[in-house]
Design a protein around this motif. Sequence first.
Motif, mmCIF file in Angstrom:
data_model
loop_
_atom_site.group_PDB
_atom_site.id
_atom_site.type_symbol
_atom_site.label_atom_id
_atom_site.label_comp_id
_atom_site.label_asym_id
_atom_site.label_seq_id
_atom_site.Cartn_x
_atom_site.Cartn_y
_atom_site.Cartn_z
ATOM 1 N N SER A 122 4.197 -1.311 0.265
ATOM 2 C CA SER A 122 5.058 -2.176 -0.946
ATOM 3 C C SER A 122 5.824 -3.159 -0.203
ATOM 4 N N ASN A 123 6.118 -4.147 -1.053
ATOM 5 C CA ASN A 123 7.103 -5.256 -0.650
ATOM 6 C C ASN A 123 8.334 -5.125 -1.555
ATOM 7 N N GLY A 124 8.543 -4.154 -2.142
ATOM 8 C CA GLY A 124 9.573 -4.111 -2.903
ATOM 9 C C GLY A 124 9.186 -4.663 -4.710
ATOM 10 N N SER A 125 8.115 -5.190 -4.806
ATOM 11 C CA SER A 125 7.622 -5.493 -6.255
ATOM 12 C C SER A 125 7.103 -4.465 -6.874
ATOM 13 N N ASP A 126 6.588 -4.634 -8.047
ATOM 14 C CA ASP A 126 5.913 -3.856 -8.613
ATOM 15 C C ASP A 126 4.469 -3.532 -8.493
ATOM 16 N N ARG A 127 3.920 -4.337 -7.493
ATOM 17 C CA ARG A 127 2.535 -4.014 -6.910
ATOM 18 C C ARG A 127 2.456 -3.373 -5.632
ATOM 19 N N LEU A 128 1.548 -2.719 -5.436
ATOM 20 C CA LEU A 128 0.997 -1.950 -4.069
ATOM 21 C C LEU A 128 -0.178 -2.808 -3.479
ATOM 22 N N ARG A 129 -0.245 -2.683 -2.265
ATOM 23 C CA ARG A 129 -1.366 -3.155 -1.598
ATOM 24 C C ARG A 129 -1.935 -1.879 -0.864
ATOM 25 N N PHE A 130 -3.238 -2.136 -0.900
ATOM 26 C CA PHE A 130 -4.163 -0.999 -0.003
ATOM 27 C C PHE A 130 -4.636 -1.963 1.056
ATOM 28 N N LEU A 131 -4.372 -1.530 2.295
ATOM 29 C CA LEU A 131 -4.740 -1.958 3.354
ATOM 30 C C LEU A 131 -5.797 -1.358 4.381
ATOM 31 N N ASP A 132 -6.822 -1.998 4.658
ATOM 32 C CA ASP A 132 -7.725 -1.249 5.721
ATOM 33 C C ASP A 132 -6.749 -1.034 7.135
ATOM 34 N N PRO A 133 -6.815 0.337 7.624
ATOM 35 C CA PRO A 133 -5.941 0.750 8.745
ATOM 36 C C PRO A 133 -6.664 -0.097 9.929
ATOM 37 N N ASN A 134 -7.794 -0.575 10.020
ATOM 38 C CA ASN A 134 -8.353 -1.112 11.376
ATOM 39 C C ASN A 134 -8.162 -2.549 11.268
ATOM 40 N N SER A 135 -8.602 -3.255 10.210
ATOM 41 C CA SER A 135 -8.464 -4.648 10.070
ATOM 42 C C SER A 135 -7.202 -5.380 9.634
ATOM 43 N N PHE A 136 -6.639 -4.169 8.463
ATOM 44 C CA PHE A 136 -5.067 -4.757 7.888
ATOM 45 C C PHE A 136 -5.304 -5.648 6.683
ATOM 46 N N ARG A 137 -6.794 -5.952 6.512
ATOM 47 C CA ARG A 137 -7.227 -6.518 5.160
ATOM 48 C C ARG A 137 -6.626 -5.790 3.879
ATOM 49 N N VAL A 138 -6.355 -6.616 2.965
ATOM 50 C CA VAL A 138 -6.030 -5.990 1.709
ATOM 51 C C VAL A 138 -7.503 -5.672 1.085
ATOM 52 N N VAL A 139 -7.807 -4.549 0.633
ATOM 53 C CA VAL A 139 -8.990 -3.857 0.033
ATOM 54 C C VAL A 139 -8.620 -3.682 -1.347
ATOM 55 N N LYS A 140 -7.574 -3.481 -2.075
ATOM 56 C CA LYS A 140 -7.231 -3.376 -3.247
ATOM 57 C C LYS A 140 -5.673 -3.670 -3.686
#
Length: 140
Positions: A122-140
């Motif tokens: 979370s960045n404090g907004s109303d949107r969550l980011r799902f990250l790959d724990p190895n590459s840290f790329r946003v996956v959804k």
Amino acid sequence: MRGKAAGASQTGHRLPELEMRHAFTQGLVCLDGQLLESTGLNGKSTLRRVELSTGRILRHVRVPAEYFAEGMTVLGGKIYQLTWQNQKGFVYDLATFTLEKEFSYAGEGWGLTTDGTHLIMSNGSDRLRFLDPNSFRVVK
């Protein structure tokens, strides 16, 4: 029964009073009878393992002074910790608290959790980011 649903029971743990005057708890995970805590304040941020029954700090590492540590979570034997405005995260070994790597992300870092597969940020907004724990790329 005012204030309590019929048939509901109250359970939980009474936590010891922890000495926290100089830092702010930003992330907290209860794991195997211990607390893992990310505290934030520039120059005073830490990652620590706290004995749940006594509040005694069992292990801790200081985060470099320029960072205000934020949310943290545990996944796959690793602790992942965010910083507030520096767009930098840290990955530690769960057992030793050894810093294993750093990663970058866009925007502020606030809360961090996991669904068992991804890091959920979370960045404090109303949107969550799902990250790959190895590459840290946003996956959804």
